[in-house]
Design an enzyme around this catalytic site. Structure first.
Site, PDB file in Angstrom:
ATOM      1  N   SER A 161       0.814  -1.211   0.000  1.00 53.79           N
ATOM      2  CA  SER A 161       0.000   0.000   0.000  1.00 53.79           C
ATOM      3  C   SER A 161       0.850   1.263   0.000  1.00 53.79           C
ATOM      4  O   SER A 161       0.421   2.304  -0.508  1.00 53.79           O
ATOM      5  CB  SER A 161      -0.916   0.006   1.221  1.00 53.79           C
ATOM      6  OG  SER A 161      -0.143  -0.087   2.397  1.00 53.79           O
ATOM      7  N   ASP A 406      -3.696   6.361  12.013  1.00 51.20           N
ATOM      8  CA  ASP A 406      -2.853   5.636  11.065  1.00 51.20           C
ATOM      9  C   ASP A 406      -1.505   6.353  10.990  1.00 51.20           C
ATOM     10  O   ASP A 406      -1.394   7.443  10.433  1.00 51.20           O
ATOM     11  CB  ASP A 406      -3.536   5.625   9.689  1.00 51.20           C
ATOM     12  CG  ASP A 406      -2.717   4.902   8.612  1.00 51.20           C
ATOM     13  OD1 ASP A 406      -1.513   4.668   8.828  1.00 51.20           O
ATOM     14  OD2 ASP A 406      -3.293   4.588   7.550  1.00 51.20           O
ATOM     15  N   HIS A 409       0.580   5.161   6.853  1.00 51.49           N
ATOM     16  CA  HIS A 409       0.394   5.752   5.521  1.00 51.49           C
ATOM     17  C   HIS A 409       0.582   7.262   5.545  1.00 51.49           C
ATOM     18  O   HIS A 409       0.587   7.869   6.614  1.00 51.49           O
ATOM     19  CB  HIS A 409      -0.991   5.354   4.984  1.00 51.49           C
ATOM     20  CG  HIS A 409      -1.122   3.874   4.825  1.00 51.49           C
ATOM     21  ND1 HIS A 409      -1.731   3.065   5.747  1.00 51.49           N
ATOM     22  CD2 HIS A 409      -0.661   3.060   3.861  1.00 51.49           C
ATOM     23  CE1 HIS A 409      -1.651   1.804   5.363  1.00 51.49           C
ATOM     24  NE2 HIS A 409      -0.996   1.777   4.211  1.00 51.49           N
TER      25      HIS A 409
END
Ligand SMILES: *[C@@H]1O[C@H](CO)[C@@H](O)[C@H](O)[C@H]1NC(C)=O
Ligand SMILES: *[C@@H]1O[C@H](CO)[C@@H](O)[C@H](O)[C@H]1NC(C)=O
Ligand SMILES: *[C@@H]1O[C@H](CO)[C@@H](O)[C@H](O)[C@H]1NC(C)=O
Ligand SMILES: *[C@@H]1O[C@H](CO)[C@@H](O)[C@H](O)[C@H]1NC(C)=O
Ligand SMILES: *[C@@H]1O[C@H](CO)[C@@H](O)[C@H](O)[C@H]1NC(C)=O
Length: 431
Positions: A161, A406, A409
């Site tokens: 990702s 998070d 990311h």
């Protein structure tokens, strides 16, 4: 045929034991990867640049020297081309005038996991930092020039990702100079393809979080706690990479689920009987060696380029940078200024494996994009809580944003645009 190394090989350092921090980090990663939605979600070596430049010139990925000098002769580009500048060593400079390269709302391709402003992030400072190498300046990113160089070519990002974030960043950096009806974005299974029709060029992303075969290969359904890897098996994925002119690999985070990882011998079809555990670094080494072997066999160094993006750091614990003992990246708005900062979540032993397999001493045809240290500083650049959430939030979570921020990311626009500026520099201005 082997180029002389530009950098000495990594000096052997003491093996560092996995600290308890790393263990905690691993758990955070497991939980995170488990409960997040599709993470519609990075390493290399060094060459003898002048020879490389000739090769790329022949391949059309770089115009002849004189054209570069005529068209692109800016002080910056010339400086970047200076012999021996390490573009990965430097500092972040706040630059509201020239950063970001694009607005979040101007780029329709950013997945909701990365659109921080749309999800209520109150600050924008994270978009305005420019990377300034210590010994030179980066060439300014020119989308038109890049598309011209990619004419008739395929550029493919392969990995997890985080690599997908870099792919999207690249599309955002390029798409503005392409008219609306001359571009398209399509997703089919593991492959996402952005096309610039007038250039007959494509920028692609292929989901393969371990590069080699694993039980997490489904591009959408890959929330698997019990990860199993076929460390030496790459053809299932690699056949989709054939024909690419530029390949950008990453793989790291998915390996970090503990000090060992499960290895399957034989096929995933059938009973999957022979599963053994292997020290993560050893399995990682097998996978990187397998990737290099494929590259050597399938990528012609005279006409193609291959990059490996080193590990993307996470910032799960603010006490590591002298902050709140219970905090994480949530509420962080400024980069870390301690030049030596290196979080416990970034495994030095895994970096050592990268150096051993892809490092300069071996001179494989892979260029390292060593973005780890410069990204370590960017505790402010994560998506925090400002993203599409994966599960409906419980009242407990809402009361405690720290538990679901998070810190893996990165918001776009943001840090990953810089990774692409560095890729651009290495691709077209080899020093
Ligand atoms: C970007 O590259 C194009 C194509 O080479 C060139 O025409 C243009 O002048 C460049 N733009 C800048 C700002 O350097
Ligand atoms: C377009 O690019 C592909 C490679 O990506 C090449 O095979 C094909 O011949 C090109 N087509 C034209 C019309 O240039
Ligand atoms: C499992 O694989 C290992 C390594 O190839 C081999 O030594 C072992 O005999 C295999 N075990 C079984 C049950 O097939
Ligand atoms: C985040 O920052 C805001 C404003 O400075 C503050 O009110 C809040 O308590 C902080 N939250 C956490 C969890 O640190
Ligand atoms: C990447 O850069 C860091 C920081 O400069 C360094 O410690 C590490 O050895 C480098 N990794 C490789 C594989 O060269």
């Amino acid at each position: 045929m082997k180029s002389p190394p530009l950098l000495p090989s990594l000096s052997p350092q003491r093996k560092r034991r996995l600290s308890s921090h790393l263990f905690v980090f691993s758990l955070v990663v497991v939980v995170f990867v488990l409960y997040s939605e599709d993470f519609s979600c990075i390493l290399g070596s060094h060459f003898h640049y002048s020879r490389r430049a000739e090769q790329i010139t022949r391949a059309g990925l770089l115009p002849p020297r004189d054209i570069i000098e005529e068209k692109e002769a800016s002080v910056e580009a010339a400086a970047a081309a200076e012999e021996g500048c390490d573009i990965f060593a430097g500092e972040w400079v706040y630059d509201e005038r020239s950063r970001p390269h694009y607005g979040e709302e101007e780029c329709p391709y950013i997945q909701p996991q990365l659109t921080c402003q749309a999800h209520g992030r109150p600050d924008t400072g994270y978009q305005h930092w420019r990377w300034q190498p210590r010994a030179c300046s980066l060439p300014s990113f020119n989308a038109t020039l890049m598309l011209e160089k990619l004419r008739g070519k395929r550029m493919m990002f392969v990995g997890d990702s985080l690599n997908r974030g870099q792919f999207v960043s690249m599309v955002c950096l390029l798409h503005r100079v392409i008219p609306e009806n001359a571009k398209s974005m399509e997703s089919l299974g593991s492959l996402t393809v952005f096309r610039a029709k007038e250039y007959n060029a494509s920028i692609e992303f292929y989901w393969a979080p371990f590069l080699v075969e694993s039980n997490s290969d489904n591009a959408v359904v890959h929330r698997i706690t019990d990860r199993i890897v076929r460390a030496g098996s790459i053809m299932k994925h690699a056949r989709h990479w054939e024909g690419a002119d530029v390949l950008v690999f990453n793989t790291y985070l998915w390996w970090m689920a503990g000090s060992k990882i499960k290895i399957l011998r034989g096929s995933f079809e059938g009973d999957m009987k022979n599963i053994t555990e292997m020290v993560t670094e050893d399995a990682y080494k097998i996978a990187l060696r397998r990737t290099t072997k494929w590259v050597n066999k399938n990528m012609d160094p005279r006409t193609t380029r291959v990059f490996f993006v080193t590990m993307s750091p996470s910032h799960p614990s603010s006490k590591e940078w002298g902050g709140d003992p219970d905090g994480n990246c949530y509420n962080e708005t400024r980069p870390i200024t301690d030049a030596a900062y290196w979080g416990t979540g970034t495994s030095k032993s895994m970096m050592r494996v990268i150096g051993e397999v892809l490092g300069a001493a071996r001179a494989p045809p892979v260029t390292l994009l060593n973005i780890t240290q410069l990204s370590e500083y960017r505790k402010d650049a994560h998506t925090q809580i400002y993203k599409k959430q994966w599960n409906p939030l419980t009242p407990e979570q809402i009361a405690n944003p720290r538990s679901y921020a998070d810190c893996i990311h990165w918001c776009l626009p943001g840090l990953q645009d810089t990774w692409n500026e560095l890729l651009y520099a290495k691709l077209f201005f080899p020093n």
